[in-house]
Design an enzyme around this catalytic site. Sequence first.
Site, PDB file in Angstrom:
ATOM      1  N   TYR A 269     -16.829  17.160 -15.287  1.00  0.00           N
ATOM      2  CA  TYR A 269     -17.354  15.796 -15.553  1.00  0.00           C
ATOM      3  C   TYR A 269     -18.486  15.425 -14.415  1.00  0.00           C
ATOM      4  CZ  TYR A 269     -16.541  10.711 -14.562  1.00  0.00           C
ATOM      5  OH  TYR A 269     -16.917   9.512 -14.593  1.00  0.00           O
TER       6      TYR A 269
ATOM      7  N   ASP B  64      -7.906  19.033 -14.601  1.00  0.00           N
ATOM      8  CA  ASP B  64      -8.176  17.569 -14.755  1.00  0.00           C
ATOM      9  C   ASP B  64      -7.995  17.570 -16.091  1.00  0.00           C
ATOM     10  OD1 ASP B  64      -9.483  15.170 -15.675  1.00  0.00           O
ATOM     11  OD2 ASP B  64     -11.162  15.544 -14.373  1.00  0.00           O
TER      12      ASP B  64
ATOM     13  N   ARG C  15       0.893  -1.044  -0.052  1.00  0.00           N
ATOM     14  CA  ARG C  15       0.132  -0.015   0.015  1.00  0.00           C
ATOM     15  C   ARG C  15       0.759   1.173  -0.021  1.00  0.00           C
ATOM     16  NH1 ARG C  15      -1.302   1.754   4.655  1.00  0.00           N
ATOM     17  NH2 ARG C  15      -1.983  -0.307   5.289  1.00  0.00           N
TER      18      ARG C  15
ATOM     19  N   LYS D 170      -8.749   6.569 -19.116  1.00  0.00           N
ATOM     20  CA  LYS D 170      -9.107   7.079 -20.495  1.00  0.00           C
ATOM     21  C   LYS D 170      -7.781   6.981 -21.515  1.00  0.00           C
ATOM     22  CE  LYS D 170     -12.773   7.749 -18.187  1.00  0.00           C
ATOM     23  NZ  LYS D 170     -13.273   8.907 -17.640  1.00  0.00           N
TER      24      LYS D 170
HETATM   25  C1  LIG Z   1     -13.709   9.450 -16.235  1.00  0.00           C
HETATM   26  C2  LIG Z   1     -13.117  10.762 -15.736  1.00  0.00           C
HETATM   27  C3  LIG Z   1     -12.968  10.859 -14.482  1.00  0.00           C
HETATM   28  C4  LIG Z   1     -13.326   9.948 -13.358  1.00  0.00           C
HETATM   29  O1  LIG Z   1     -12.214   8.845 -13.689  1.00  0.00           O
HETATM   30  P1  LIG Z   1     -12.472   7.279 -13.157  1.00  0.00           P
HETATM   31  O2  LIG Z   1     -11.201   6.692 -13.612  1.00  0.00           O
HETATM   32  O3  LIG Z   1     -13.785   6.822 -13.820  1.00  0.00           O
HETATM   33  O4  LIG Z   1     -12.815   7.291 -11.693  1.00  0.00           O
HETATM   34  C5  LIG Z   1     -12.677  12.131 -14.036  1.00  0.00           C
HETATM   35  N1  LIG Z   1     -12.451  13.136 -14.897  1.00  0.00           N
HETATM   36  C6  LIG Z   1     -12.742  13.107 -16.436  1.00  0.00           C
HETATM   37  C7  LIG Z   1     -12.541  14.188 -17.224  1.00  0.00           C
HETATM   38  C8  LIG Z   1     -13.097  11.787 -16.697  1.00  0.00           C
HETATM   39  O5  LIG Z   1     -13.339  11.801 -18.135  1.00  0.00           O
END
Ligand SMILES: *Cc1c(COP(=O)(O)O)cnc(C)c1O
Length: 401
Positions: free
Chosen positions: A125, A197, A72, A222
């Site tokens: 998001y 982000d 961890r 992503k």
């Molecule tokens: C998918 C997404 C998230 C969240 O991420 P997870 O891996 O699904 O927890 C945060 N910000 C954006 C822009 C996203 O597309």
Amino acid sequence: MDNVVHQGTRGQGTGDGRQGNGGRRQGFDTVAIHAGQEPDPTTGAVVPPIYQVSTYKQDGIGGLRGGYEYSRSANPTRTALEVCLAETEVGARGLAFASGLAAEDALLRAVCRPGDHVVIPNDAYGGTYRLFAKVAEPWGVVFDPVALGDVDALRAAMRPETKIVWVETPTNPLLGIADIAALAEVAHDSGALLVVDNTFASPYLQRPLDLGADVVVHSTTKYIGGHSDVVGGALIASDAELGERLAYHQNAMGAVAGPFDAWLTLRGIKTLGVRMDRHCANAEKIVEMLVRHPSVRGVLYPGLPDHPGHDVAAKQMRAFGGMVSFRMESEEAAVRVCEATELFTLGESLGGVESLIEHPGRMTHASAAGSPLEVPADLVRLSVGIEDADDLLHDLDRALS
Ligand SMILES: *Cc1c(COP(=O)(O)O)cnc(C)c1O
């Protein structure tokens, strides 16, 4: 574009950048393929092995080998990914989490206390909005959704208690653009952190820390992972002291990336540059087709000269990305298109090699219904994959007709 030099790379803990022979700064793809991934010292394995292990033998009490004690706290496969993430984003410290939202939660709880205030984009998001509205607010952290395409709107929203200005650019699913450098100045004038982000752009297209941001957040699920086979998240801090604070919370809260997930993500990141080039090229061809199509009412893509954020996007991004949204004449028409494609798979998520289509109002952004973040019902969102462009164009054209 391939010659864009990786500016000011700072390696984890070294502070002076990943440099090759003769002290030259290395390019993005070289960094993505090699940072944190020296051949295994024991076997020479060229790829970091999956250290599927929870604990480590100590050479006498406290005699840790390489600092590893318990997985961890740290695991060698995760370390490889964390170093690579730090170097591709040009940060001082990278941290890998079990998901993008786990990364967001760790950041939020490391920085905010009850009574603090956060600014988020008014088209954030959906999961980020939900985290602030349903989890953080009941604990006393208040927030305001603000149109961050407008720097003056942020200035007006700042309060003495504002601890974080949370930026997405491009936004999901409306592909709005925010000026990172300008927003960083406003945030810093009030002593707040600027968090970006960077999931939609990826570090290949945009490096927020170079533009003045303090922390980059990723859903590595992503583009970074890129193959729709792993869920993960990351935080990259510009400064080592903040990085250390986030690392403390990562360990104390425990939502770390497992070794296999870290390995898959690291495998994805190596091809990020070549994949993004193709995502962008395919998206541009699809946009050209959509703007001319009689059943399409409007196309949202920062590469279009009439997009309100086009100039800012051109200044801060290497190219305009693989996400495209468009509006149909009605909700019914939008739903019909989403259900009529064959190659574009109907599904949530984005950033994988395969093209996806979705209806944000009923799918990814259903949780924002009735909130200030509700999205138009006639909207369709595409995650343009890296298949042959002609096949994608044919599929969409058929579905639109
Ligand atoms: C998918 C997404 C998230 C969240 O991420 P997870 O891996 O699904 O927890 C945060 N910000 C954006 C822009 C996203 O597309």
